[in-house]
Design a protein around this motif. Structure first.
Motif, PDB file in Angstrom:
ATOM      1  N   THR A  75     -25.260 -24.717  17.113  1.00  0.00           N
ATOM      2  CA  THR A  75     -24.664 -24.453  15.801  1.00  0.00           C
ATOM      3  C   THR A  75     -23.214 -23.999  15.925  1.00  0.00           C
ATOM      4  N   LYS A  81     -20.830 -26.892  16.515  1.00  0.00           N
ATOM      5  CA  LYS A  81     -20.627 -27.669  15.294  1.00  0.00           C
ATOM      6  C   LYS A  81     -19.623 -26.978  14.376  1.00  0.00           C
ATOM      7  N   CYS A 100     -26.274 -27.390   3.092  1.00  0.00           N
ATOM      8  CA  CYS A 100     -27.583 -26.929   3.562  1.00  0.00           C
ATOM      9  C   CYS A 100     -28.578 -28.062   3.342  1.00  0.00           C
ATOM     10  N   GLY A 156     -29.521 -25.966  16.223  1.00  0.00           N
ATOM     11  CA  GLY A 156     -30.017 -26.466  14.950  1.00  0.00           C
ATOM     12  C   GLY A 156     -31.524 -26.578  14.921  1.00  0.00           C
ATOM     13  N   ASN A 183     -26.185 -27.875   8.120  1.00  0.00           N
ATOM     14  CA  ASN A 183     -27.225 -27.120   8.829  1.00  0.00           C
ATOM     15  C   ASN A 183     -28.473 -27.078   7.966  1.00  0.00           C
ATOM     16  N   THR A 188     -31.940 -22.887  10.107  1.00  0.00           N
ATOM     17  CA  THR A 188     -30.755 -22.531  10.888  1.00  0.00           C
ATOM     18  C   THR A 188     -29.923 -21.501  10.156  1.00  0.00           C
TER      19      THR A 188
END
Length: 626
Positions: free
Chosen positions: A203, A206, A222, A195, A350, A354
């Motif tokens: 990422t 997650k 986002c 991230g 995120n 990212t």
């Protein structure tokens, strides 16, 4: 409306053919820095001059909007903000710097009519004097590797066809027709993408947590709430390549099984909001968003949520609360958002940068991404380079590059020959790095070891004439003002830390106050509820760690070594330099200066309020501080 993969391929081919037919493009940077320096006037001058010469048929002007509201093609931020307004000629890649509207006739006459560049507006190396014409050959750009920013300044962010011509939505096509959700998650995990919003959590992990979470409804968010002072990385991506962000969200939604997403962007970014809304509308019109996307059976929709500008809403649980219509305040974790997020549903959050990395990873592969960076921090990172550095702007560099390379090779060192003292990295949540850290690799793990963090990517370069106690006070003032007040350690702890820092800069602190400041910072770091509160003491802790002598000078000697803290300064008149003109005495608001005409004057230290007016008015440099 695109109903199949074949429809997308046909449209992409037409867009690429149209791009190849262009003979000449003039890209006028309309990023925030260039606009502030007059790029709108430069654009108007180009339009008028080209029309006057009958050359406009040869040129496609790329700009945000003219003053009359006429929609034109646009160019996002090029990053070299210190040298704006910037004008780029394609396909040669020639970049003109600090262009004024008065320069436009000469540029058109020389570059377009006679096919020769205007040398005086090109980059000149400050040491060798070498003239550099092409953007990619300028030292500021040479050590950069653009992934998240690769389309900023190259595509028209309000033209979806231009995005398609530059490879847009090819990654989405690939995942929908060639990859399973598990394949997508594995690719992101294999890339090592972490991230880019602060903590650097992997990422792919997650996404895997959200994929395995039980729930019929899932969300992708986002995080575009870029609240750090001086940070504008996410803003530039949202303004310059909004479709890249949408594509990343769609891929994330496919991977975790979500059919809906939100972009949380602060209302202070009106151009980003405008571009994102248009990008969403255009994507819906072509069938990239909605039901049965490209005939794949996958459905996804995106909403734009404008935030009110609270710094705490950059924390993911506070952001979720804000989208839900509640006050933006953090929640205890667990449960984590991947388990129970927006409206109690599994949610991944995120940040913009990212998500902007996702599409290139899918199209080019995890191995390609891992060729940049370090084994534990692959890829690149954007930084907003600011402060006393010669070349301020937006840069993207491989993870693991040293601080020295960023500050001196890309940033050109410090302005006016000042000596380097420190870098505040990571904004209010980051910490200070000193000269001993100049060769430290800039990656998540290396910075954590020295008490700092990458954060969102703010990088403020500090010279020797800055007071580090004042720097810590500045960031603590910001954090204290932005504290949501939910937890006592942050609400009261930051307030008390600010009070102690103020006492130190005023020369009123004791040794006990200095010890209390350090103890309090550790309490807030351990006891605050959210990540923002836990990292709030970092500027204090790192300046105490690396510049403790400055704190001690303020406390023990009642002196500011940098001569910044006004309360600790005393003003004197050099008896040899003073001409007895009396200007300082007449300007002093408290009549603290006395002396006979044409005789050296003196300052009454008891009456002096240390406003500095005498120093500003003296024409002979006779007033000094000690």
């Amino acid at each position: 409306m695109l109903k199949s993969r074949q429809d997308l391929k046909a449209l992409t081919e037409r867009a690429r053919e149209a791009l190849q037919k262009e003979k000449l493009r003039i890209l006028i940077c309309a990023g925030t820095g260039c606009v502030a320096n007059g790029s709108l006037g430069v654009y108007e001058a180009f339009r008028e001059e080209l029309a006057k010469r009958g050359l406009s048929y040869k040129v496609e002007l790329v700009h945000e909007e003219d003053n009359a509201g006429t929609a034109l093609n646009i160019s996002g931020c090029h990053g070299f903000c210190q040298m704006g307004p910037l004008v780029r000629f394609e396909p040669e890649g020639v970049l003109y710097l600090k262009v004024k509207k008065e320069d436009v006739p000469e540029i058109i006459e020389e570059h377009i009519v006679h096919n020769r560049p205007v040398e005086r507006l090109l980059y000149h190396h400050p040491v060798t004097g070498q003239v550099v014409a092409r953007e990619e050959d300028i030292p500021f750009y040479q050590n950069q590797v653009r992934v998240a920013l690769e389309l900023c300044g190259l595509v028209n962010p309000e033209d979806i066809n231009d995005y398609l011509a530059h490879g847009g939505y090819q990654a989405l096509e690939k995942v929908l027709f060639e990859m399973t959700p598990e394949d997508v998650i594995k690719e992101i995990m294999d890339s090592g993408l972490r991230g880019r919003g602060g903590a650097g959590f992997p990422t792919g992990r997650k996404w895997a947590f959200a994929r395995s979470a039980v729930g019929d409804k899932k969300y992708v968010i986002c995080n575009g709430d870029e609240g750090d002072p001086g940070a504008f990385m996410d803003r530039s991506v949202m303004e310059g390549a909004p479709h890249r962000v949408l594509e990343g969200m769609m891929i994330a939604g496919y991977a975790i099984g979500a059919d809906e997403g939100y972009i949380y962007v602060r209302a202070e970014y009106p151009l980003a909001v405008k571009r994102l809304k248009k990008a969403v509308a255009d994507a819906e019109a072509l069938g990239f968003l909605g039901d049965n996307i490209l005939g794949s059976g996958f459905a996804f929709r995106i909403h734009i949520k404008e935030g009110a500008g609270a710094f705490v809403c950059g924390e993911e649980t506070a952001l979720i609360a804000s989208i839900e219509g509640q006050r933006g305040m953090p929640r205890p974790r667990p449960p984590f958002p991947a388990q129970s997020g927006l409206w109690g549903c599994p949610t991944i959050i995120n940040n913009v940068e990212t998500l902007a990395n996702v599409a290139p990873i899918i199209t080019r592969g995890a191995g390609w991404f891992k060729q940049y960076g370090t084994p534990t921090s692959p890829g690149t990172k954007t930084f907003a380079l600011a402060g006393q550095v010669a070349h301020t702007g937006l840069v993207e560099v491989p993870m693991g590059i040293t601080l020295r390379e960023v500050v001196f090779n890309i940033g050109g060192g410090l302005r006016d020959g000042k000596e380097f003292k420190a870098v505040q990295i990571g904004g209010p949540s980051g910490g200070c790095l000193t000269e001993e850290h100049l060769d430290l690799p800039l990656d998540f793990d290396s910075l954590q070891k020295v008490g700092a963090m990458i954060g969102s990517g703010g990088m403020v370069v500090i010279g020797q004439d800055s007071c580090m106690v004042e720097v810590a006070k500045f960031f603590m003032t910001f954090v204290q003002n932005e504290s949501c007040g939910k937890c006592v350690p942050c609400r009261e702890g930051t307030r008390r830390m600010l009070e102690l820092l103020t006492k130190i800069t005023q020369g009123k602190a004791t040794e006990e106050d200095l010890l209390l400041l350090e103890e309090l910072a550790l309490v807030v770091k351990d006891g605050a509820l959210c990540g923002l509160g836990k990292t709030a003491p970092n500027p204090v802790l790192t300046t105490l760690r690396y510049f403790r002598d400055e704190y001690e000078a303020h406390v023990r000697e009642k002196k500011c070594p940098a001569g910044v803290c006004k309360a600790l300064l005393s003003y004197f008149i050099d008896q040899e330099k003073c001409r007895g003109c009396g200007l300082c005495a007449r300007s002093c608001p408290v009549e603290a200066i006395s002396g006979e005409k044409k005789q050296p004057h003196n300052i009454d230290q008891v009456k002096c309020i240390k406003c500095g007016t005498c120093m500003e008015k003296c024409k002979f440099g006779a007033v000094y501080t000690a």
